[in-house]
Design a protein around this motif. Structure first.
Motif, PDB file in Angstrom:
ATOM      1  N   GLY B 306       0.761  -1.230   0.000  1.00 62.85           N
ATOM      2  CA  GLY B 306       0.000   0.000   0.000  1.00 62.85           C
ATOM      3  C   GLY B 306       0.796   1.287   0.000  1.00 62.85           C
ATOM      4  O   GLY B 306       0.252   2.343   0.238  1.00 62.85           O
ATOM      5  N   ALA B 307       2.103   1.195  -0.249  1.00 60.03           N
ATOM      6  CA  ALA B 307       2.881   2.424  -0.303  1.00 60.03           C
ATOM      7  C   ALA B 307       2.913   2.941  -1.735  1.00 60.03           C
ATOM      8  O   ALA B 307       3.243   2.203  -2.656  1.00 60.03           O
ATOM      9  CB  ALA B 307       4.296   2.169   0.194  1.00 60.03           C
ATOM     10  N   ARG B 477       2.972  14.342   0.784  1.00 55.53           N
ATOM     11  CA  ARG B 477       3.602  14.454   2.094  1.00 55.53           C
ATOM     12  C   ARG B 477       3.438  13.147   2.875  1.00 55.53           C
ATOM     13  O   ARG B 477       4.365  12.661   3.513  1.00 55.53           O
ATOM     14  CB  ARG B 477       2.960  15.620   2.859  1.00 55.53           C
ATOM     15  CG  ARG B 477       3.396  15.747   4.315  1.00 55.53           C
ATOM     16  CD  ARG B 477       2.173  15.484   5.194  1.00 55.53           C
ATOM     17  NE  ARG B 477       2.457  15.636   6.603  1.00 55.53           N
ATOM     18  CZ  ARG B 477       2.915  14.658   7.368  1.00 55.53           C
ATOM     19  NH1 ARG B 477       3.189  13.482   6.851  1.00 55.53           N
ATOM     20  NH2 ARG B 477       3.121  14.839   8.643  1.00 55.53           N
ATOM     21  N   VAL B 478       2.246  12.564   2.781  1.00 57.85           N
ATOM     22  CA  VAL B 478       1.991  11.334   3.523  1.00 57.85           C
ATOM     23  C   VAL B 478       2.701  10.156   2.868  1.00 57.85           C
ATOM     24  O   VAL B 478       3.160   9.245   3.533  1.00 57.85           O
ATOM     25  CB  VAL B 478       0.468  11.074   3.604  1.00 57.85           C
ATOM     26  CG1 VAL B 478       0.185   9.693   4.154  1.00 57.85           C
ATOM     27  CG2 VAL B 478      -0.184  12.128   4.468  1.00 57.85           C
ATOM     28  N   GLU B 479       2.788  10.197   1.541  1.00 59.68           N
ATOM     29  CA  GLU B 479       3.330   9.036   0.828  1.00 59.68           C
ATOM     30  C   GLU B 479       4.830   9.108   0.615  1.00 59.68           C
ATOM     31  O   GLU B 479       5.417   8.177   0.081  1.00 59.68           O
ATOM     32  CB  GLU B 479       2.615   8.873  -0.512  1.00 59.68           C
ATOM     33  CG  GLU B 479       1.158   8.432  -0.380  1.00 59.68           C
ATOM     34  CD  GLU B 479       1.028   7.018   0.186  1.00 59.68           C
ATOM     35  OE1 GLU B 479       2.012   6.276   0.171  1.00 59.68           O
ATOM     36  OE2 GLU B 479      -0.068   6.677   0.665  1.00 59.68           O
ATOM     37  N   SER B 480       5.469  10.190   1.001  1.00 57.89           N
ATOM     38  CA  SER B 480       6.925  10.259   0.865  1.00 57.89           C
ATOM     39  C   SER B 480       7.546   9.119   1.665  1.00 57.89           C
ATOM     40  O   SER B 480       7.141   8.832   2.777  1.00 57.89           O
ATOM     41  CB  SER B 480       7.426  11.603   1.380  1.00 57.89           C
ATOM     42  OG  SER B 480       8.826  11.546   1.497  1.00 57.89           O
ATOM     43  N   CYS B 481       8.556   8.486   1.062  1.00 54.71           N
ATOM     44  CA  CYS B 481       9.073   7.270   1.696  1.00 54.71           C
ATOM     45  C   CYS B 481      10.004   7.582   2.855  1.00 54.71           C
ATOM     46  O   CYS B 481      10.445   6.679   3.539  1.00 54.71           O
ATOM     47  CB  CYS B 481       9.800   6.403   0.675  1.00 54.71           C
ATOM     48  SG  CYS B 481      11.436   6.993   0.276  1.00 54.71           S
ATOM     49  N   SER B 482      10.372   8.834   3.039  1.00 52.98           N
ATOM     50  CA  SER B 482      11.243   9.290   4.125  1.00 52.98           C
ATOM     51  C   SER B 482      12.718   9.167   3.794  1.00 52.98           C
ATOM     52  O   SER B 482      13.549   9.505   4.603  1.00 52.98           O
ATOM     53  CB  SER B 482      10.986   8.576   5.447  1.00 52.98           C
ATOM     54  OG  SER B 482      11.742   7.382   5.526  1.00 52.98           O
ATOM     55  N   ALA B 488      10.919  14.207   1.980  1.00 52.81           N
ATOM     56  CA  ALA B 488      10.293  13.779   3.232  1.00 52.81           C
ATOM     57  C   ALA B 488       9.993  14.964   4.134  1.00 52.81           C
ATOM     58  O   ALA B 488       8.982  14.976   4.839  1.00 52.81           O
ATOM     59  CB  ALA B 488      11.194  12.795   3.967  1.00 52.81           C
ATOM     60  N   ARG B 489      10.860  15.955   4.136  1.00 55.04           N
ATOM     61  CA  ARG B 489      10.629  17.091   5.023  1.00 55.04           C
ATOM     62  C   ARG B 489      10.205  18.334   4.256  1.00 55.04           C
ATOM     63  O   ARG B 489       9.619  19.251   4.837  1.00 55.04           O
ATOM     64  CB  ARG B 489      11.881  17.359   5.855  1.00 55.04           C
ATOM     65  CG  ARG B 489      12.122  16.194   6.801  1.00 55.04           C
ATOM     66  CD  ARG B 489      13.358  16.309   7.633  1.00 55.04           C
ATOM     67  NE  ARG B 489      13.682  14.986   8.178  1.00 55.04           N
ATOM     68  CZ  ARG B 489      13.320  14.570   9.383  1.00 55.04           C
ATOM     69  NH1 ARG B 489      12.645  15.349  10.187  1.00 55.04           N
ATOM     70  NH2 ARG B 489      13.636  13.355   9.799  1.00 55.04           N
ATOM     71  N   GLY B 490      10.488  18.361   2.943  1.00 54.96           N
ATOM     72  CA  GLY B 490      10.063  19.509   2.141  1.00 54.96           C
ATOM     73  C   GLY B 490       8.564  19.515   1.909  1.00 54.96           C
ATOM     74  O   GLY B 490       7.920  20.570   1.952  1.00 54.96           O
ATOM     75  N   PRO B 492       6.117  18.243   3.890  1.00 53.21           N
ATOM     76  CA  PRO B 492       5.440  18.779   5.072  1.00 53.21           C
ATOM     77  C   PRO B 492       5.584  20.300   5.177  1.00 53.21           C
ATOM     78  O   PRO B 492       4.645  20.984   5.576  1.00 53.21           O
ATOM     79  CB  PRO B 492       6.145  18.092   6.241  1.00 53.21           C
ATOM     80  CG  PRO B 492       6.667  16.832   5.673  1.00 53.21           C
ATOM     81  CD  PRO B 492       6.998  17.121   4.246  1.00 53.21           C
ATOM     82  N   ASP B 575      -1.902  16.383  11.626  1.00 51.54           N
ATOM     83  CA  ASP B 575      -2.408  15.524  10.537  1.00 51.54           C
ATOM     84  C   ASP B 575      -1.399  15.278   9.434  1.00 51.54           C
ATOM     85  O   ASP B 575      -0.288  15.761   9.509  1.00 51.54           O
ATOM     86  CB  ASP B 575      -3.705  16.082   9.948  1.00 51.54           C
ATOM     87  CG  ASP B 575      -3.497  17.339   9.148  1.00 51.54           C
ATOM     88  OD1 ASP B 575      -4.417  17.808   8.514  1.00 51.54           O
ATOM     89  OD2 ASP B 575      -2.353  17.869   9.188  1.00 51.54           O
TER      90      ASP B 575
END
Lengths: 792, 575
Positions: B306-307, B477-482, B488-490, B492, B575
């Motif tokens: 689901g990613a 933002r939610v789906e960024s894999c980090s 990942a931080r941009g 948000p 959120d």
């Protein structure tokens, strides 16, 4: 880092400077070679490029250029790179601002403050404002284990920790979970860390660029610590560690990346083992025990005077010394010199386990001398194609050696056969894992050797005599029979034989000249260790067969071949080379050989006893029958003496017992004189690792209480007995060793300051022998004609 | 769960397949030329929620009495007709009913409910009903990938074979050399349908040339974007077409291992595809010695967790290998080092689904469709208040206005067209006046749009551009894999800044800040997903600057955003 020999070179321009590097070298590494520093966070030597932090962004000029991560991009021919151009600096500023939105910024209370990559980079890039207003996303701290804490708000998700755990340690005990800014490091599968395969090596903490994973045992300002580079004293791999202390107390051991045989990586003992230095049960002062009363502390002078006076009565073979294989070369040399030259006794041996003794004799029988490895561990990065790992869990017995096995699987795709009763991660990552029935490892190896002969995979170079001998001895070990008695399927045995004999190539592919080499790791010396299984195996038989297999496939003398036998104690190899052996004088000269003995006699200016002394496994018996009346007994980290019931019982029969130990022990209660001995963190000298690398051990802190190194103890007793043996300076002892032991002829402190040396090193121009090759007599007696092959 | 058809013979030679196919065609003809009325019900993930199974049950209840042959098919893409039922009486063409409910069953058989008829199959009017192909939804379609979707029972390999399935594989195994197969694909110039548009022929060529073995072929059926469902429909309607495409690719590239990676959110697609693989394996079309040709392809279906990021090529490969799905740095490209560091050819489901016809009918035939640079047809999906919403397969280069106003029937009554979001969450929106362009890989990009995987969202005047931009950015933002910090931080940071504007707390400085942040995220991210993550936001800012300005001035023109609400930015951080 040692890289594969590349012939193709590329030349690029970094900041206007021409840089020529082997093709495939990344821009970051090329820049480092040219002394241009590219800031980075997620880059870690020896691991796959990750490319997540973007701090190492550089600008590539030209049409297809742009900003690119330098840690993962190879330098191309004619590439023009700028490491500090304006777009690059702007990008770095942006990335750091992104990090600093969420990063806790609790630097005043952070252990990492002062050596934090994020702090350094923030400072370097001069990030002082942040236009983003998002509140920090925080989560509570988690205790991963007794030793490891995870602090989410400091974590920058560079994944160095999970990568080291997976790629180097091979256990994948921690993993990253979740996505986006919620991503966090957590024990794998959401388990408790202690339920994962975690070996507690602490490498995740070591590689953490920020203070996210922290050492719960450490609490100090890093800038307040004195650091000393030394060699870990817990096993004979010989890891370089950086011991940091404050006011005479070791606070932690850190890692010197790309330094030493271990490239900075250590195991649990290297990371936290220093804590025993401050153990409350350390022996601190000399003590004399009188019959019928409890012991009382005395000064060193009193203790040594009394020992010297008493030992005058036990000269000759009534005296014995059991020396710890954790001692430095210099200490060991003086110990055996004292026993032989002053006491006139050959009863000097190391405190070894039954398996270690069996392995020693077996290695000596087949190779002619007791060497831990005919090859060099650094070949794991350059030459290893295939390996056979035999015996108890190598991840517990020689952890750092196991790291390079994982590393070679990932980077060199080397093929590995594991033959072990233990089930550990290498078994799952290896091509083959053979688990023989209890006690049948030797039979299995015979079956493999027989298969190699049956399949005609043995080397052409093997002598006819050897082949006949082996063929005859393996006559009874046909596949079916071995399969039945070992419980390993026949096709697996065959596959293991093929894999080993063909260097992992297999039978399908034609090889032009000869098959690539294969190395054997034999951990039989650890059979019987409480942390591993397979206690019924015969260490001598396994060792002999490992050597036979290498002989059969002509793997001796080849890079990436040979047999490697980790044996446990930190300076096992060195104490052997120094002559702490009832039958061998320094340099492996036989006691019974008149010429050899004469050489030593001439050097020492004394007459030496002409008969062999009692070995470690005979001493208890000799005490029981009253042939040995006085004993100098050392403690070892493995508590060898305490774990040997025969020896413990025999001790009470002694007339005079000197116990030189580091910790309180039952033996300290019954000894006549108890001497506090310094641990390896407290002494100067050298260690010789199992792959024959001599490395410099440095005193990192003053010894606990008045504890002294072994050499100082013997020098003190000797001078009181009218003999001139000097301990200080320690370098002079090593120089004396060099003059007597040809293999150490080119070793001195000055050379060792730079780096370790692979003995044999015959003179000061000799670079050392990384591989021992068989001599002209052929393989039947691999010894004694080892000649050194110039190091590559 | 569907069980594999147990009585399938194992076909071990070319001849055996020919015979099996002849029998299958016979059976197929027998269905349509028999004495029973054939009722075909489109059952798929779009029709089941509106009661397709109940409709089927209703027909089955009266089947014996009314002499019906009730069968299921996939959903042919016309989602606005669900549940769609085709009734073919002996000797008559099939009549297509839309929006059937269970209580209609009897009436339809009795000839009532003529209001629900949308057309008749074939090219002649029948009984006053116009042919289906004259309906605007079908008129512009050129169905290659979808030709059997809605026609065959997806669980029946015999029906698929009767309709020509595995003929492409057959040709690739027995009639063409791998080089010739690749030549056909190169001639067809089919470009990757996953969004990037890389020519498949070139990819196969490099895969073929790679010397390292084993090689792999992967089919990327992981559609993570919120408004795309084309691969899902192919799997649900004609799974054999996907499998055959993968097998052809394996044979052409010389790979002995094939993988299909399907998102775990598609249970029906997985179930039907698994059945297809089981049946094909039983027949000997997959596995060792395929049809006695001596070629082997081991095939595996892997499902995702689901990613969204697992739709990215290298992340998908990590996911297939069983580790955390995250993209990796390139080079090396997947075709050099993919699965288990071995050469891996990765294609989209839709790309591979074209392969049967390219191999059977030739690259030249395929290249006649589409534009000069974008050959063939493209599956397109739409969401929004459209009259005839659904999945269509149209030739590349169709006019965008035609697509929206005719194929999808224009806006529903009461809705006014405001814009169309293109390229999933990877590009910006277009306004109506910009839509007079051909839809292909290259024409939308200059306008700030993107064809991508062909998923469009039409939004109307009640949708606030700022709010919608926030939604699309929040998805990324939610789906960024980090993995990469910029993404990942941009993302948000972008969400937070847009939120400030949404909440009426934005300032003039926030717009340049959004642009600066976006620039860095685009420049510094590792994978395609990060590099396009700020695109929807930038697109919205470019197309509707006045709305962003209005929010900063304290008004949301659509009345959607809480510009004057008492909420704080802090409250949103969670959120």
């Amino acid at each position: 880092m040692a890289t594969r020999a590349e012939t193709k070179m590329v030349t690029g321009k970094i900041n206007g400077q021409d840089v020529t590097v082997p093709a495939g070298t990344t821009i970051l590494e090329a820049a480092r070679m040219a002394n241009i520093e590219v800031p980075n966070l997620c880059y870690q030597p020896l691991m796959r490029p990750w490319g997540s932090c973007r701090i190492c962004t550089v600008e590539i000029l030209g049409k297809r250029g742009g900003l690119i991560e330098s840690c993962a991009t190879p330098l191309g021919e004619g590439m023009e790179v700028l490491t500090h151009s304006e777009p690059v600096e702007d990008a770095r500023q942006f990335v750091l601002q992104m990090y600093l939105i969420d990063h806790a910024l609790d630097c005043p209370t952070c252990d990492k403050s002062g050596e934090c990559y994020l702090q350094d980079n923030t400072y370097l890039s001069n990030v002082n404002t942040n236009p983003y207003r998002r509140p920090k996303f925080a989560q509570p701290y988690t205790h991963f284990s007794e030793t490891i804490d995870y602090k989410f708000d400091r974590c920058i998700m560079c994944n160095r920790c999970t990568r080291v755990c997976d790629e180097v340690i091979g256990v994948t005990a921690i993993e990253s979970t979740h996505r986006s800014i919620e991503a966090a490091i957590s024990p794998a599968f959401g388990l408790e860390l202690e339920d994962t395969l975690c070996t507690n090596c602490g490498m995740c903490i070591a590689v953490c660029p920020v203070g996210a994973l922290t050492d719960r045992h450490f609490a100090h300002h890093p800038w307040d610590l004195d650091s000393t580079e030394t060699i870990c004293g817990f096993c004979d791999y010989g890891c370089t560690i950086n011991v940091e202390s404050n006011k005479g107390v070791v606070r932690r051991a850190t890692n010197l990346w790309e330094r030493g045989t271990n490239h900075g990586y250590v195991c649990e003992k290297g990371k936290w083992g220093h804590e025993i230095q401050q153990a409350p049960d350390r022996l601190r002062y000399p003590r004399v025990n009188q019959p019928g009363s409890s012991g009382y502390e005395v000064t060193w002078d009193d203790a040594l005077d009394s020992i010297a006076a008493t030992l005058q009565n036990y000269k000759g073979s009534e005296f014995a010394a059991l020396i710890s294989p954790d001692d430095t070369n210099e200490d060991a040399y003086l110990a055996q010199k004292f026993t032989r030259a002053v006491m006139g006794s050959n009863n000097v041996d190391r405190l070894l386990t039954t398996s270690q003794v069996a392995v020693e004799r077996s290695v000596r029988a087949s190779l002619g001398r007791d060497v831990g490895s005919t090859n060099n561990m650094q070949e794991m990065f350059t030459d290893v194609h295939a390996a056979m790992v035999v015996g108890p869990d190598i991840g517990k017995t020689a952890p750092v050696a196991s790291y390079w096995l994982y590393h070679s699987i990932i980077y060199r795709e080397s093929k590995i056969v594991v033959i072990s009763q233990d089930e550990y991660p290498l078994c799952w990552r290896a091509q083959l894992w053979l688990k023989p029935n209890e006690g049948s490892t030797g039979t299995l190896l015979k079956g493999i050797a027989r298969q190699i002969i049956d399949l005609k995979l043995h080397a052409e170079g093997i002598g006819k005599k050897d082949l006949e001998r082996l063929t005859a001895s393996l006559a009874d070990y046909d596949l079916d029979k071995v399969a039945r008695s070992t419980g390993v399927a026949g096709d697996k045995i065959q596959a293991a034989a093929v894999l080993y004999a063909t260097g992992g190539v297999g039978l399908d592919r034609k090889v032009e000249d000869e098959y690539p080499s294969s190395v054997i790791f034999n951990t039989a010396a650890h059979i019987g260790s409480p942390v591993t299984s397979g206690t019924d195996d015969n260490a001598a038989e396994i060792t002999e067969l490992c050597n036979d297999l290498a002989l059969l496939t002509s793997n001796f003398g080849r890079a990436g071949g040979g047999v490697t036998t980790p044996r446990g104690a930190a300076n096992y190899q060195g104490t052997t080379d120094m002559g702490v052996h009832p039958a061998f004088l320094p340099g492996g000269r036989a006691v019974l050989d008149d010429t050899s003995r004469a050489e030593i006699e001439a050097a020492w200016g004394v007459e030496l006893p002409t008969t062999q002394g009692y070995a470690i496994d005979e001493i208890a018996g000799a005490i029981e029958v009253g042939e040995i009346k006085a004993l100098y007994l050392e403690s070892t980290l493995a508590k060898q003496a305490e774990n040997s019931p025969e020896l413990l019982t025999a001790l009470s029969k002694l007339e005079f017992l000197i116990y030189a130990g580091a910790f309180e022990s039952p033996i300290a209660e019954i000894a006549d004189v108890v001497l506090p001995r310094a641990l390896s963190l407290e002494v100067d000298g050298t260690f010789t690792s199992f792959d024959r690398t001599v490395q410099r051990v440095r005193s990192t802190v003053p010894a606990a209480g008045e504890a002294r190194p072994t050499g100082a103890i013997f020098a003190g007793i000797a001078s009181r007995m009218g003999s001139n043996m000097s301990y200080l300076p320690v370098s002079a002892v090593l120089d004396e060793v060099g003059s007597l032991v040809p293999e150490y002829g080119g070793v001195n402190f000055a050379r060792l300051e730079r780096d370790g040396l692979n003995v044999p090193v015959s003179n000061f121009a000799d670079p050392g022998a990384s591989i021992l090759v068989p001599g002209p007599d052929g393989l039947a007696s691999l010894s004694p004609a080892f000649v050194s092959m110039a190091a590559d | 769960m569907a069980q594999p058809t147990s009585d399938l013979p194992r076909l071990t030679s070319q001849k055996a397949f020919d015979e099996f196919r002849a029998r299958a065609i016979e059976k197929w003809e027998a269905i349509w030329n028999g004495k029973k009325t054939v009722v075909s019900i489109g059952i798929g993930s779009s029709s089941i929620p509106v009661g397709a199974l109940d409709v089927m049950a209703a027909f089955e209840r009266i089947a014996d009495k009314e002499n019906l042959h009730v069968r299921k098919t996939g959903v042919d893409g016309a989602d606005w007709t669900d549940v769609q039922v085709r009734v073919k009486r002996p000797g008559e063409p099939a009549v297509v009913y839309a929006n059937v409910v269970p209580s209609d069953a009897k009436g339809i058989i009795d000839g009532k409910h003529r209001g629900k008829i949308i057309g008749v199959e074939g090219d002649q009017p029948f009984d006053g009903i116009q042919p289906l192909d004259t309906h605007p939804f079908y008129k512009y379609q050129q169905r290659i990938v979808l030709q059997d979707v809605g026609v065959i029972d997806p669980d029946s390999i015999e029906e698929a074979i009767a309709r020509g399935a595995y003929m492409g594989l057959y040709r690739a195994l027995f009639e063409l050399t791998p080089e010739e197969v690749i030549a056909e694909v190169t001639t067809a110039n089919v470009r990757g349908r996953g969004g990037a548009g890389f020519p498949a022929g070139i990819k196969w060529e490099s895969g073929r040339k790679a010397r390292v073995t084993p090689k792999f072929v992967t089919c990327n059926s992981h559609e993570g974007e919120p408004n795309v469902y084309k691969d899902r429909r192919i799997h649900e309607g004609d799974p054999h077409r996907v499998l055959e495409g993968i097998l052809i690719a394996c044979v052409a590239v010389g790979a002995e291992r094939g993988y299909n990676y399907v998102g775990g959110e598609y249970p029906l697609a997985i179930q039907r595809f698994r059945k297809a693989v089981d049946d094909a394996t039983a027949l000997g079309l997959v596995g060792r010695d395929m049809l006695g040709s001596g070629k082997n392809v081991a095939f595996r279906l892997r499902t995702g967790g689901g990613a969204y990021v697992c739709g990215e090529g290298s992340a998908m490969m990590y996911s297939i290998m069983g580790v955390r799905g995250q993209p990796r740095t390139k080079p090396p490209r997947s075709v050099e080092e993919g699965l288990w560091k071995r050469p891996t050819v990765a294609n989209n489901t839709e790309t591979l689904s074209n392969m049967r016809d390219i191999v059977v009918k030739g690259g030249e035939w395929y290249a006649q469709f589409g534009t000069e640079k974008s050959k063939g047809t493209k599956l397109m999906t739409v969401q929004g208040p459209m009259k005839t919403m659904g999945l269509v397969e149209v030739p590349m280069g169709i006019n965008f206005k035609t697509l929206i106003d005719e194929v999808w029937g224009g806006m529903r009554d009461g809705y006014t067209f405001k814009g169309i979001q293109t390229g999933g969450v990877s590009a910006g929106p277009l306004r109506y006046e910009q839509l007079d362009v051909p839809v292909d890989f290259d024409s939308l990009t200059p306008l700030g749009g993107m064809l991508g995987s062909g998923g469009f969202v039409v939004f109307d005047e009640t949708v606030c551009a700022v709010d919608f931009a926030r939604y699309l950015t929040a998805f990324n933002r939610v789906e960024s894999c980090s993995k990469c910090v910029p993404c990942a931080r941009g993302n948000p940071a972008l969400v937070e800044t847009v939120d400030r504007i949404r909440f009426g707390r934005g300032s003039q400085r926030d717009l340049p800040l959004l642009e600066r942040t976006s620039k860095h995220v685009i420049e510094l991210s590792l994978c395609g997903l990060g590099q396009v993550a700020p695109m929807p936001l930038l697109g919205m800012m470019q197309q509707y600057p006045e709305e962003f300005q209005a929010h900063i001035d304290g008004v949301c023109p659509c009345g959607v955003c809480p510009v004057s609400a008492e909420a704080t930015v802090e409250a949103l951080a969670a959120d």
